[in-house]
Design a protein around this motif. Structure first.
Motif, short mmCIF file in Angstrom:
data_model
loop_
_atom_site.label_atom_id
_atom_site.label_comp_id
_atom_site.label_asym_id
_atom_site.label_seq_id
_atom_site.Cartn_x
_atom_site.Cartn_y
_atom_site.Cartn_z
N LEU A 119 -15.07 1.08 -13.80
CA LEU A 119 -13.85 0.28 -13.93
C LEU A 119 -12.63 1.05 -13.44
N ARG A 120 -12.55 2.33 -13.79
CA ARG A 120 -11.44 3.16 -13.35
C ARG A 120 -11.43 3.29 -11.83
N ASP A 121 -12.61 3.56 -11.24
CA ASP A 121 -12.70 3.67 -9.79
C ASP A 121 -12.35 2.35 -9.10
N LEU A 122 -12.80 1.24 -9.68
CA LEU A 122 -12.50 -0.08 -9.12
C LEU A 122 -11.00 -0.33 -9.12
N LEU A 123 -10.33 0.01 -10.22
CA LEU A 123 -8.89 -0.19 -10.32
C LEU A 123 -8.15 0.59 -9.25
N PHE A 124 -8.54 1.85 -9.02
CA PHE A 124 -7.87 2.66 -8.01
C PHE A 124 -8.20 2.19 -6.59
N ARG A 125 -9.44 1.74 -6.37
CA ARG A 125 -9.79 1.21 -5.04
C ARG A 125 -8.97 -0.04 -4.72
N MET A 126 -8.80 -0.91 -5.72
CA MET A 126 -8.01 -2.11 -5.50
C MET A 126 -6.55 -1.77 -5.25
N ALA A 127 -6.02 -0.80 -5.98
CA ALA A 127 -4.63 -0.39 -5.79
C ALA A 127 -4.43 0.22 -4.40
N GLU A 128 -5.38 1.05 -3.95
CA GLU A 128 -5.29 1.64 -2.61
C GLU A 128 -5.37 0.56 -1.53
N SER A 129 -6.22 -0.44 -1.76
CA SER A 129 -6.35 -1.53 -0.80
C SER A 129 -5.04 -2.30 -0.68
N LEU A 130 -4.39 -2.57 -1.81
CA LEU A 130 -3.10 -3.27 -1.78
C LEU A 130 -2.03 -2.42 -1.11
N ALA A 131 -2.04 -1.11 -1.36
CA ALA A 131 -1.06 -0.23 -0.75
C ALA A 131 -1.24 -0.18 0.77
N GLN A 132 -2.49 -0.16 1.24
CA GLN A 132 -2.74 -0.16 2.68
C GLN A 132 -2.28 -1.45 3.32
N GLN A 133 -2.47 -2.59 2.63
CA GLN A 133 -2.00 -3.87 3.17
C GLN A 133 -0.49 -3.86 3.29
N ASP A 134 0.21 -3.27 2.31
CA ASP A 134 1.67 -3.19 2.38
C ASP A 134 2.12 -2.33 3.55
N ILE A 135 1.40 -1.23 3.81
CA ILE A 135 1.77 -0.34 4.91
C ILE A 135 1.53 -1.02 6.24
N VAL A 136 0.39 -1.68 6.37
CA VAL A 136 0.05 -2.35 7.63
C VAL A 136 0.98 -3.52 7.88
N GLY A 137 1.42 -4.17 6.81
CA GLY A 137 2.34 -5.29 6.98
C GLY A 137 1.73 -6.62 6.61
N GLY A 138 0.83 -6.64 5.65
CA GLY A 138 0.29 -7.92 5.20
C GLY A 138 -1.21 -7.87 5.13
N PRO A 139 -1.82 -8.96 4.64
CA PRO A 139 -3.27 -9.02 4.55
C PRO A 139 -3.92 -8.97 5.92
N SER A 140 -5.18 -8.56 5.95
CA SER A 140 -5.90 -8.42 7.22
C SER A 140 -6.14 -9.74 7.89
N SER A 141 -5.94 -10.87 7.18
CA SER A 141 -6.17 -12.17 7.79
C SER A 141 -5.06 -12.54 8.76
N ASP A 142 -3.89 -11.84 8.68
CA ASP A 142 -2.81 -12.14 9.61
C ASP A 142 -3.16 -11.65 10.99
N SER A 143 -2.67 -12.33 11.99
CA SER A 143 -2.91 -11.91 13.36
C SER A 143 -2.08 -10.68 13.66
N PRO A 144 -2.60 -9.74 14.46
CA PRO A 144 -1.81 -8.57 14.79
C PRO A 144 -0.62 -8.96 15.64
N GLY A 145 0.50 -8.30 15.39
CA GLY A 145 1.69 -8.58 16.17
C GLY A 145 2.57 -9.64 15.55
N LYS A 146 2.08 -10.36 14.58
CA LYS A 146 2.89 -11.38 13.93
C LYS A 146 3.57 -10.77 12.72
#
Length: 199
Positions: A119-146
Motif C-alpha cells: 500500500l505504501r509503495d502504491l501510494l508513492f507510485r501514484m504520487a510520482e505518476s501524478l507529478a510526472q503528468q504535471d511536469i509533462v503538461g497533462g495526462p498522456s492521453s493529450d496529443s503532444p504539442g497541444k
C-alpha cells in the motif's frame, strides 16, 4: 510474446464493484521482469504476478498480445463499469466482463506486513505518476504539442467563416451611438419670447 511487449507503464484505475458497490483501486505494473496486477480497498491488498511465460499462456486464451493489452483491458472494464470483484477467504477474483467466459484473474490476499508495504509503495507510485503528468503538461492521453489549458470559447463572439469581411467604421467624435450615421443633436437652449409679440 516478445520481451519488449512484456514491458508496460504503470496503470491505475478505480473500480466500483457491481456486486455490492464497494470501491477498489486496481493497478498494474512491471517490476524486475514480472508483470503484476493488484487490487486494494485501502485496507486489504490482493496481488498476482505473471512471468513472461505465464502471461503469454494466459494471453493466448483471451487474445492478449502484450502486457499493455492486459492493462488496457483492465482500464476499459473499470471505466465502463464492466469489472467486478468476488472476495474469498484468502483471494479475490477480478472479473473483466459480465459473461462467464470473460477474462478473470485470481489475486492472492497479501499478509499484514507485505500488504502494508505494498500500500505504501502504491501510494508513492501514484504520487510520482501524478507529478510526472504535471511536469509533462497533462495526462498522456493529450496529443503532444497541444496546450493542456483549453480556452473556453462559449462566450467569445463568433467569427464569420466565409464571405467578405466587414470592418467596423471608426466612430468620430460627435457621432450618435444609437444611430451611427447621424450626428448628435445639440441640446435645446430654450425659446426666446419677445414681449412685443403679445401686442
Amino acid at each position: 510474446m516478445d520481451h519488449g511487449s512484456f514491458q508496460t507503464k504503470p496503470t491505475y484505475c478505480t473500480l466500483v464493484n457491481q456486486n455490492d458497490s464497494s470501491k477498489y483501486v486496481c493497478y498494474s505494473h512491471t517490476k524486475a521482469g514480472v508483470f503484476n496486477i493488484g487490487l486494494t480497498n485501502a485496507s486489504e491488498v490482493w496481488s498476482t504476478d505473471f512471468t513472461e511465460e505465464a502471461l503469454a499462456k494466459h494471453g493466448k486464451k483471451f487474445a492478449l498480445k502484450s502486457a499493455e493489452d492486459y492493462s488496457s483491458k483492465i482500464r476499459l472494464a473499470c471505466g465502463n463499469g464492466g469489472a467486478s470483484v468476488s472476495v474469498q477467504e484468502d483471494a479475490a477474483v477480478l472479473h473483466l466482463g459480465a459473461s462467464p467466459d470473460s477474462l478473470s484473474v485470481t489475486l492472492s490476499r497479501m499478509s499484514e506486513p507485505e500488504g502494508t508495504a505494498e500500500l505504501r509503495d502504491l501510494l508513492f507510485r501514484m504520487a510520482e505518476s501524478l507529478a510526472q503528468q504535471d511536469i509533462v503538461g497533462g495526462p498522456s492521453s493529450d496529443s503532444p504539442g497541444k496546450s493542456p489549458f483549453k480556452r473556453n470559447t462559449g462566450f467569445e463572439p463568433r467569427r464569420q467563416l466565409n464571405g467578405p469581411t466587414v470592418t467596423a467604421r471608426k466612430r468620430l467624435p460627435g457621432d450618435s451611438l444609437i444611430n451611427p450615421g447621424s450626428r448628435k443633436k445639440r441640446p435645446a437652449t430654450g425659446v426666446a419670447f419677445d414681449d412685443n409679440d403679445d401686442l
